[in-house]
Design a protein around this motif. Sequence first.
Motif, PDB file in Angstrom:
ATOM      1  N   VAL A  87       0.839  -1.198   0.000  1.00  0.00           N
ATOM      2  CA  VAL A  87       0.000   0.000   0.000  1.00  0.00           C
ATOM      3  C   VAL A  87       0.878   1.254   0.000  1.00  0.00           C
ATOM      4  N   GLY A  88       1.952   1.195   0.766  1.00  0.00           N
ATOM      5  CA  GLY A  88       2.895   2.312   0.776  1.00  0.00           C
ATOM      6  C   GLY A  88       3.561   2.475  -0.575  1.00  0.00           C
ATOM      7  N   GLN A  89       3.946   1.362  -1.172  1.00  0.00           N
ATOM      8  CA  GLN A  89       4.586   1.402  -2.488  1.00  0.00           C
ATOM      9  C   GLN A  89       3.664   2.020  -3.540  1.00  0.00           C
ATOM     10  N   ALA A  90       2.374   1.747  -3.401  1.00  0.00           N
ATOM     11  CA  ALA A  90       1.432   2.158  -4.444  1.00  0.00           C
ATOM     12  C   ALA A  90       0.917   3.577  -4.240  1.00  0.00           C
ATOM     13  N   GLY A  91       1.508   4.310  -3.306  1.00  0.00           N
ATOM     14  CA  GLY A  91       1.086   5.698  -3.083  1.00  0.00           C
ATOM     15  C   GLY A  91       1.116   6.528  -4.353  1.00  0.00           C
ATOM     16  N   LEU A  92       1.991   6.153  -5.297  1.00  0.00           N
ATOM     17  CA  LEU A  92       2.083   6.897  -6.557  1.00  0.00           C
ATOM     18  C   LEU A  92       0.767   6.853  -7.324  1.00  0.00           C
ATOM     19  N   GLN A  93       0.063   5.741  -7.169  1.00  0.00           N
ATOM     20  CA  GLN A  93      -1.217   5.632  -7.892  1.00  0.00           C
ATOM     21  C   GLN A  93      -2.353   6.342  -7.167  1.00  0.00           C
ATOM     22  N   VAL A  94      -2.062   6.827  -5.960  1.00  0.00           N
ATOM     23  CA  VAL A  94      -3.022   7.730  -5.317  1.00  0.00           C
ATOM     24  C   VAL A  94      -2.709   9.152  -5.768  1.00  0.00           C
ATOM     25  N   LEU A  95      -1.431   9.478  -5.627  1.00  0.00           N
ATOM     26  CA  LEU A  95      -0.985  10.832  -5.966  1.00  0.00           C
ATOM     27  C   LEU A  95      -1.370  11.216  -7.393  1.00  0.00           C
ATOM     28  N   TYR A  96      -1.026  10.342  -8.319  1.00  0.00           N
ATOM     29  CA  TYR A  96      -1.261  10.673  -9.736  1.00  0.00           C
ATOM     30  C   TYR A  96      -2.504  10.004 -10.282  1.00  0.00           C
ATOM     31  N   ASN A  97      -3.436   9.682  -9.399  1.00  0.00           N
ATOM     32  CA  ASN A  97      -4.644   9.043  -9.890  1.00  0.00           C
ATOM     33  C   ASN A  97      -5.427  10.024 -10.766  1.00  0.00           C
ATOM     34  N   PRO A  98      -5.772   9.613 -11.976  1.00  0.00           N
ATOM     35  CA  PRO A  98      -6.452  10.554 -12.878  1.00  0.00           C
ATOM     36  C   PRO A  98      -7.849  10.908 -12.404  1.00  0.00           C
ATOM     37  N   ASP A  99      -8.384  10.130 -11.461  1.00  0.00           N
ATOM     38  CA  ASP A  99      -9.740  10.422 -10.982  1.00  0.00           C
ATOM     39  C   ASP A  99      -9.753  11.295  -9.737  1.00  0.00           C
ATOM     40  N   ARG A 100      -8.608  11.870  -9.409  1.00  0.00           N
ATOM     41  CA  ARG A 100      -8.613  12.804  -8.287  1.00  0.00           C
ATOM     42  C   ARG A 100      -9.454  14.027  -8.636  1.00  0.00           C
ATOM     43  N   ILE A 101     -10.070  14.588  -7.622  1.00  0.00           N
ATOM     44  CA  ILE A 101     -10.828  15.818  -7.852  1.00  0.00           C
ATOM     45  C   ILE A 101      -9.814  16.945  -7.945  1.00  0.00           C
ATOM     46  N   LYS A 102      -9.843  17.676  -9.029  1.00  0.00           N
ATOM     47  CA  LYS A 102      -8.701  18.521  -9.354  1.00  0.00           C
ATOM     48  C   LYS A 102      -8.825  19.958  -8.866  1.00  0.00           C
ATOM     49  N   GLY A 103      -9.974  20.314  -8.348  1.00  0.00           N
ATOM     50  CA  GLY A 103     -10.127  21.663  -7.828  1.00  0.00           C
ATOM     51  C   GLY A 103     -11.469  21.791  -7.138  1.00  0.00           C
ATOM     52  N   ILE A 518       6.011  16.761  -3.449  1.00  0.00           N
ATOM     53  CA  ILE A 518       5.814  17.531  -4.675  1.00  0.00           C
ATOM     54  C   ILE A 518       4.767  18.604  -4.427  1.00  0.00           C
ATOM     55  N   GLU A 519       4.816  19.599  -5.257  1.00  0.00           N
ATOM     56  CA  GLU A 519       3.867  20.705  -5.113  1.00  0.00           C
ATOM     57  C   GLU A 519       3.203  20.964  -6.455  1.00  0.00           C
ATOM     58  N   ASN A 520       2.194  21.784  -6.405  1.00  0.00           N
ATOM     59  CA  ASN A 520       1.556  22.261  -7.628  1.00  0.00           C
ATOM     60  C   ASN A 520       0.909  21.204  -8.493  1.00  0.00           C
ATOM     61  N   LEU A 521       0.465  20.104  -7.885  1.00  0.00           N
ATOM     62  CA  LEU A 521      -0.285  19.135  -8.670  1.00  0.00           C
ATOM     63  C   LEU A 521      -1.763  19.391  -8.408  1.00  0.00           C
ATOM     64  N   PHE A 522      -2.483  19.687  -9.380  1.00  0.00           N
ATOM     65  CA  PHE A 522      -3.920  19.985  -9.294  1.00  0.00           C
ATOM     66  C   PHE A 522      -4.182  21.186  -8.380  1.00  0.00           C
ATOM     67  N   ASN A 523      -5.402  21.655  -8.431  1.00  0.00           N
ATOM     68  CA  ASN A 523      -5.784  22.820  -7.640  1.00  0.00           C
ATOM     69  C   ASN A 523      -6.407  22.392  -6.304  1.00  0.00           C
ATOM     70  N   ALA A 524      -5.745  21.438  -5.648  1.00  0.00           N
ATOM     71  CA  ALA A 524      -6.241  20.958  -4.353  1.00  0.00           C
ATOM     72  C   ALA A 524      -5.482  21.669  -3.239  1.00  0.00           C
ATOM     73  N   LYS A 525      -6.035  21.591  -2.014  1.00  0.00           N
ATOM     74  CA  LYS A 525      -5.357  22.206  -0.873  1.00  0.00           C
ATOM     75  C   LYS A 525      -5.408  21.264   0.311  1.00  0.00           C
ATOM     76  N   PRO A 526      -4.347  21.226   1.102  1.00  0.00           N
ATOM     77  CA  PRO A 526      -4.410  20.393   2.308  1.00  0.00           C
ATOM     78  C   PRO A 526      -5.556  20.864   3.196  1.00  0.00           C
ATOM     79  N   THR A 527      -6.377  19.932   3.642  1.00  0.00           N
ATOM     80  CA  THR A 527      -7.526  20.326   4.456  1.00  0.00           C
ATOM     81  C   THR A 527      -7.070  21.001   5.746  1.00  0.00           C
ATOM     82  N   GLU A 528      -5.881  20.606   6.250  1.00  0.00           N
ATOM     83  CA  GLU A 528      -5.336  21.276   7.435  1.00  0.00           C
ATOM     84  C   GLU A 528      -5.262  22.788   7.182  1.00  0.00           C
ATOM     85  N   ASP A 529      -4.720  23.153   6.027  1.00  0.00           N
ATOM     86  CA  ASP A 529      -4.591  24.571   5.701  1.00  0.00           C
ATOM     87  C   ASP A 529      -5.950  25.220   5.466  1.00  0.00           C
TER      88      ASP A 529
END
Lengths: 819, 230, 172
Positions: A87-103, A518-529
């Motif tokens: 699951v840790g190894q596959a984090g890349l497929q979360v990060l760059y998942n094309p179905d992420r909500i982009k903004g 990494i930064e600047n991927l999609f127009n998402a924001k950390p919910t903490e912020d």
Amino acid sequence: MSLKRRDFLKIIGGSALSFSLLDCSPSPYHSSIRKGQWSPGVEKWVQTVCQACPGGCGILVRVVDGKAVKIEGNPAHPVNRGRLCPVGQAGLQVLYNPDRIKGPMKKIGGRSSREWRSISWEEAMETLVSKLKELKNSGDTHKLVLLNGEKRGMMDEIFSRFMNVFGSPNYFGDDSNMSLIRAFYLTQGIDSLLAYDFENSNYILSFGSSFLSSWPSPVQSMRAYAFLRQGRSGKKAKIVQVEPRFSITASRADRWIPVEPGTEGMLALGIAYVIVKERLYDRSFVEKFTFGFEDWKDKEGNTHSGFESLISNRYRLDLVSETTGVSVSTIVSLAKEFATNKPAVAIFDNNATNYSNGLYNALAIHSLNALVGSIDVPGGVLVQRKVPLQDLPPVAVDEVTRKGLLQPGIDSSANGRFPVASSTPSLIPDNILEGRPYPANLLLMYKSNPIFSSPNSERYRKAFEKIPFIVSFSSFMNESTQYADLILPDKTYLEKWQYAESSPVSKIPVLGIGKPAIENLFNAKPTEDVILDLAQRMGSYFAGHFPWENSKDFLLYKIDNLFKARKGIVFADYFEESQLRLLEERGWWVPQFTSAREFKDELMRKGGWWDPAYDYGVRSFVFRSPSRRFEFYSQLFKERIEKIAEHEGESSEDRKEAILQNLKIEAKGDDVFMPHYEEPRFKGDAKKYPLYLYIYQPLSLAEDHGSNQPWFQEIMGFHLNMTWDSWAEINPDTAAELGISDNDLIWIESDYGRLHVRAKIYHGAMPDVVSVPYGLGHTALGRWAKNRGINPIELIPIDFDELTGLALKFSVRVKIYKA
Amino acid sequence: MPRWGMVIDLDKCTGCQACVIACKAENNIPFSSPKEARLKRIISWMSVLPVMEGEYPDLRERFIPRPCMHCDNPPCVKVCPVGATYKNREGLVAQVYTQCIGCRYCTNNCPYTLKYFNWYTPEWPKEMENYLNPDVPIRSKGVVEKCTFCHHRLQKAREKARAENRRLKEGDYVPACVQTCPTEAIYFGDLDDPHSLVAKLARGPRAFRLLEELGTEPKVYYLTEGEWHG
Amino acid sequence: MVKIKISRNQFLVLLGCTLVFVIVLIVVLRIVWGGVRQPIAFNHQIHAANDLECLDCHPYYEEQASSGRPTLETCITCHEEPLGESNAERKLIEYINSKEEIKWERLYDVPEDVYFSHRRHVVLGNIECSTCHGDIGESPRPPSKPIKIKMKKCMKCHEEKEVDNDCIACHI
């Protein structure tokens, strides 16, 4: 071991040999390499933490030209020591998942609409601020509800504070470990999961626990397993798995004991019977550290029966054997092995407690640890010390907030229901539907997908229709987020400032520092912020309570205390670490740094802090029950029942009896407050529905988005050669009886629904149990997850553990037949 | 000259498949579609084979992670008509994609069925192209591929050691699967160095190799205690 | 069947037109397919004349596989105030003002499946930049097409220096 070529090919099923000439005719002149690929870039490794599960492993992310291309374990992190699970190894497929909500998005049309339009963060924030201000101004702050499916770490801290400052008691997490935690509370007074010192155990008796798959800290438990198998010199540990299914953990144990679903507790009591009868228990521990083993007298001079007489009178082995399906000789051998191979530890997780009798199962299993003295000793059950993070400044609530916080929670139940629950989030949808105790006005959801994960999700759908405004922080368009009016997409854990503590099941406290890889991927924001920003926009009362500019600032505040704590060490190279560790284990603490600033810099650079020493023998820390002992007879439990009776104005015995009857407890008198066996209740007539439905979670589908990661679709069913689809595991004899062969399409039917799925003949299935993996069968989420496989939760009605209020997973009988 | 080899301790393996995912991530292995998977055309240089033994309820199961065996006597090399697959001086069985004509003789001749043919043009959604490893090329449709023991990591490790003016030491070069294995069940190193851990383990009483009787001399060793009912 | 008659002159004009058309076509196609245009016409010559070393703008070739290309930050060290009035300078200032990174095109290419490390060649192999990159350091404008480094060239050098010529030393 010998494996002949023919067997080998048979096993593989000629998988790689299948080829057809028609499908592909490569030209000899094709280009063998894709163009434009080779592009070495500037490489860096970013040290951060994995948040794919509660384990909190340290990771290094390889970033080339601003793109994350690989995740590896951080060798300096004591939880995973450079290693990582799939699951840790596959984090890349979360990060760059094309179905992420982009903004950020706002819904067009009503609740049932599935259309959104993109909006700016400014508009999104202002929308949310105005909704919150409305509630605040009308004095309805308690009508804000927050569901957080991942209640841990920095996000939890920020959310808790926000709800406290805002004035709502309605902040809820995921309740799947409820029965475990309540059992630890009733016996030891501890309100969290307990830790296990596997590395030093000689015998692990696991009741359905998935400690080699979706355990809260899988890398750590797998490493402990390997250490017990081949790393430790001297005595070999024995591992026994009791479970209604031959799971991964069972397959790697020394022995698998199939047990009838829901009777795990009964087996534990049978084992206790042998240990008590044969006087194999740890007498000195039982005498010094337990309460209610022998018959005892209370302050009024009334005699109460103890655990010893309960066990001796009620759990004769023939009875236990008949109920559990485990032979008498097996029970005797398990008991003898368990009591004579110390330190021995009995472990379990919600696989053994998701039944109507789950709390009693938990009490029965955990009491084995007390019998053999395996609490607060090396190789036994321990309690983790928390990382000494800095507390947040006190909250000075205003009048509206104070009133809001005094309101009953939206999870509240009628008096007398669920007497040992701390909260009952499973009641939320029904309460919302009926406006009880008041209507919900604004719902926030973070990493929570109740429409997928709850039994009878129709309740949630209807409840959601009733809530005027819903906000989701999800990174994915899951089933619940589809109901949201406003979506403020979160960044993934690879793009955030955060801290990660080791899971409470680890004996040592570890703090990992996370920074954005990494930064600047999609127009998402950390919910903490987003929450910190929200506070700034809400006016001076809020802003004053949130003096942190951003999540990094908050993180720095939290770790400010570590230097002053005068314990533990910053991650270090191996040599330095072993020196410091040795000293600390001998009770010395060596200051590594001269100033707080130097400490903090090094902490940020090395990526974390931990305290390698465990203090044994601090009684008040391990036993926080009224008697400061392990309570076979739970006084906390008794108090709760008495309180309910009092509340109703009469504390007569009759009244108590009536309460217990309402709770559907069959036991009488003192037995009620001690580990005993209650028959599990299942919906569905045993004649019509002869099979039990057992739902389990493969490690790769442990997270909500797992099924939208194509790598996992390929590996999740490897033990049955299944990919990209759900399956049902069926015992060969049962299948033959029903005329079902391997790979047939079948129906699984309960009184509450039926699902179409592929049958897999599995030798590790009990004859009366059909097992289905959980995690597939989404109707949303993403291109790979949607409409693929089945969600077995759809077969389950809403049914509660009457004591804890947990919505049960194993509460239904099913039948199967060919489609 | 080292002779690279691997030792996999089946007594430690928990079948978690972190090695499988690490390999896919490191080597830009395209994922399948459901249809391709049904046709058994998933490419997985490292795959875990479950082997169950015994009768209910006395079952035992072991998980056998299988990378390319990098045979010292590789059957695939013998049948390659164009020299696209060969054994190099360090014992690595190489696959040179630009030479491969996709005849699949080697896939058929591999007794372990560990060579994979690209039936399809590999594709990723554009977001996922970001995570591709720039060190490793993407193989096109019609090419045979297999586990390389991550030999690009050898190149890098060797370069790093030289830059630091030292010899390559044990642990400098490990494939991605070895690096990630949570239980440290996979060892990697020089089989010809009698002091290396892999050499010691390969000589030990628990060691065996798959289909040893074929004379392929695989350089992947497995460790397990006793017979199947250990 | 109709026979078309053309005079010698007409034939020459037609031939000329066709030739021009073909040439234009070739040029266009080369620009579209084979050509490469840097976002800014970088002048190596002028930078070198101002005593800049390769390492100043390509900071990684001694440490990494990649040599690195200048980031905006690197440019700003000297160009915070415009230095001159060339077109390129104007464009650079636009980039600086918009804080948008310059997307430099890759000019030198090895075959797709080759793993090439600058550190290995420059630091460990003691090879001059110009061995592969020629006189780009003195060129006033970027080349119009990418420069492919062919295997023949690699092999020749490897043979001369007696370094490993095993296929998988480069073909990953």
